[in-house]
Write an enzyme that holds these catalytic residues in place. Structure first.
Site, PDB file in Angstrom:
ATOM      1  N   TYR A 124     -56.526 -81.669 -50.963  1.00  0.00           N
ATOM      2  CA  TYR A 124     -56.101 -80.735 -52.006  1.00  0.00           C
ATOM      3  C   TYR A 124     -54.670 -80.253 -51.809  1.00  0.00           C
ATOM      4  O   TYR A 124     -53.953 -79.998 -52.770  1.00  0.00           O
ATOM      5  CB  TYR A 124     -57.086 -79.550 -52.106  1.00  0.00           C
ATOM      6  CG  TYR A 124     -58.243 -79.904 -52.995  1.00  0.00           C
ATOM      7  CD1 TYR A 124     -58.149 -79.773 -54.378  1.00  0.00           C
ATOM      8  CD2 TYR A 124     -59.408 -80.435 -52.471  1.00  0.00           C
ATOM      9  CE1 TYR A 124     -59.190 -80.142 -55.205  1.00  0.00           C
ATOM     10  CE2 TYR A 124     -60.464 -80.809 -53.282  1.00  0.00           C
ATOM     11  CZ  TYR A 124     -60.344 -80.656 -54.653  1.00  0.00           C
ATOM     12  OH  TYR A 124     -61.368 -81.036 -55.478  1.00  0.00           O
ATOM     13  N   HIS A 147     -62.769 -77.368 -65.834  1.00  0.00           N
ATOM     14  CA  HIS A 147     -62.998 -77.849 -64.477  1.00  0.00           C
ATOM     15  C   HIS A 147     -62.218 -77.059 -63.430  1.00  0.00           C
ATOM     16  O   HIS A 147     -62.071 -77.502 -62.305  1.00  0.00           O
ATOM     17  CB  HIS A 147     -62.670 -79.347 -64.375  1.00  0.00           C
ATOM     18  CG  HIS A 147     -63.705 -80.189 -65.037  1.00  0.00           C
ATOM     19  ND1 HIS A 147     -63.573 -80.641 -66.334  1.00  0.00           N
ATOM     20  CD2 HIS A 147     -64.910 -80.626 -64.613  1.00  0.00           C
ATOM     21  CE1 HIS A 147     -64.664 -81.331 -66.659  1.00  0.00           C
ATOM     22  NE2 HIS A 147     -65.475 -81.344 -65.632  1.00  0.00           N
ATOM     23  N   CYS A 201     -64.088 -68.154 -52.449  1.00  0.00           N
ATOM     24  CA  CYS A 201     -64.906 -68.173 -51.245  1.00  0.00           C
ATOM     25  C   CYS A 201     -65.903 -69.324 -51.336  1.00  0.00           C
ATOM     26  O   CYS A 201     -66.442 -69.603 -52.408  1.00  0.00           O
ATOM     27  CB  CYS A 201     -65.657 -66.850 -51.107  1.00  0.00           C
ATOM     28  SG  CYS A 201     -66.650 -66.750 -49.602  1.00  0.00           S
ATOM     29  N   CYS A 216     -70.563 -64.386 -52.379  1.00  0.00           N
ATOM     30  CA  CYS A 216     -69.472 -63.467 -52.009  1.00  0.00           C
ATOM     31  C   CYS A 216     -68.632 -63.162 -53.251  1.00  0.00           C
ATOM     32  O   CYS A 216     -68.266 -62.029 -53.507  1.00  0.00           O
ATOM     33  CB  CYS A 216     -68.606 -64.075 -50.909  1.00  0.00           C
ATOM     34  SG  CYS A 216     -67.028 -63.251 -50.674  1.00  0.00           S
ATOM     35  N   CYS A 270     -61.750 -66.420 -46.333  1.00  0.00           N
ATOM     36  CA  CYS A 270     -61.991 -65.423 -47.379  1.00  0.00           C
ATOM     37  C   CYS A 270     -61.644 -64.028 -46.872  1.00  0.00           C
ATOM     38  O   CYS A 270     -62.196 -63.582 -45.868  1.00  0.00           O
ATOM     39  CB  CYS A 270     -63.456 -65.493 -47.810  1.00  0.00           C
ATOM     40  SG  CYS A 270     -63.897 -64.197 -48.978  1.00  0.00           S
TER      41      CYS A 270
HETATM   42 ZN   LIG Z   1     -66.179 -64.536 -49.028  1.00  0.00          ZN
END
Ligand SMILES: [Zn+2]
Length: 321
Positions: free
Chosen positions: A106, A141, A149, A154, A198
């Protein structure tokens, strides 16, 4: 009998991938070798006239539009990253198995997307949107420039345009390594701890906020599209043919996508019901199910970006830069 050694298995898998890549390359070459004549002025005139008189236009855009900006789809030859296709890397299990490698992939894609210049077709479509309310463009998408996260419960998500997303991933990967068998992230010197975590739960990794294979499209966005199309759909009203004229869909543009996957495929049928005529701009003719063209459709075959640029010439005039 000997059991297969790991090295031998790895070799086999590399060979299998190489053979798959060759297969896709042949298909790609075949597709590229089909010469499509550019649409003639006579072909374009009725389309342009319809475009000109359209008030509500539904545009479905796929990866084919970005191809000529140099953003590969990772689905075919030249589009593989290392030895992997998108279907091998864009899934939860791949991230669970090797998050470092998925983030390397990515990171590379984000670099490519950032460096790409909008092609003339994208600029013309932007002009088409000019003056329209914001929020009408829906990325079904997801976006390469959003992260979330890994744990959906979450719920954390944010926009993130950092290139590289972490300094350890700064190495730009030349396309030449696509056929490299060095597919393991171990060699990169990046550790799991280096990856973005996160900030809310502080436990899980952040992942790209794109829809991966096996995942559902975000319900709210799908609903938004359905509502927009439904407002022009006479079937939901008391009787047939009483769609409010203002809410009828005049035109649907299907650009750079085979639109064979649901729900995208279904949008064509819904748009037709809402009154739309459909124009396809794609490398090959859609042939499956509801994505199959009807007699009143316009079908422009070839490079989607070139075709759109050409088809919009008479509508918006030249693009200056
Ligand atoms: Zn999280």
């Amino acid at each position: 009998m000997h059991s297969l050694s790991k090295d031998f298995k790895d070799e086999l898998s590399t060979k299998a991938n190489a053979s798959l890549q060759r297969h896709y390359k042949n298909l790609d070459d075949e597709a590229r070798n089909i010469e499509h004549d550019p649409p003639s002025a006579v072909m374009l005139a009725p389309f342009t006239a319809h475009l000109q008189s359209s008030n509500r236009i539904f545009v479905l855009i796929g990866a084919g539009l970005s191809a000529s900006s140099g953003i590969p789809t990772y689905r075919s030859a030249g589009g593989f990253w290392r030895t992997f296709s998108d279907q091998q890397l864009e899934k939860k299990s791949a991230f669970e198995e090797d998050a470092i490698m998925v983030w390397q992939f990515y990171n590379y894609r984000r670099q490519q997307a950032k460096a790409a210049l909008p092609n003339p077709a994208i600029m013309r479509l932007r002009n088409l949107r000019a003056g329209h309310p914001a929020g009408k463009m829906i990325d079904l998408h997801g976006s390469l420039f959003r992260v979330k996260c890994f744990d959906d419960t979450c719920g954390y998500g944010e926009e993130n345009h950092d290139i590289p997303i972490i300094p350890q991933l700064s190495v730009t990967e030349p396309p030449g390594v696509l056929d490299s068998a060095d597919s393991k992230s171990v060699q990169s010197g990046v550790s799991i701890e280096d990856l973005p975590h996160c900030p809310k739960c502080k436990v899980n990794l952040l992942r790209p906020a794109t829809v991966w294979f096996g995942e559902s499209l975000p319900e709210a966005k799908v609903h938004q599209v359905h509502e927009w199309l439904r407002s022009g759909n006479s079937d939901v009203s008391a009787g047939a043919n009483d769609a409010i004229e203002d809410e009828k869909v005049d035109l649907m543009l299907v650009i750079g996508t085979s639109a064979v996957v649901w729900p995208a495929a279904g949008y064509i049928g819904r748009a037709r019901k809402a009154g739309a005529r459909v124009a396809f701009f794609n490398m090959e003719e859609n042939s499956a199910g509801v994505a199959r063209p009807e007699e009143s459709d316009w079908i422009f075959l070839g490079d989607a970006a070139e075709l759109v640029a050409k088809a919009f010439e008479g509508f918006l005039g030249g693009v200056n830069d």
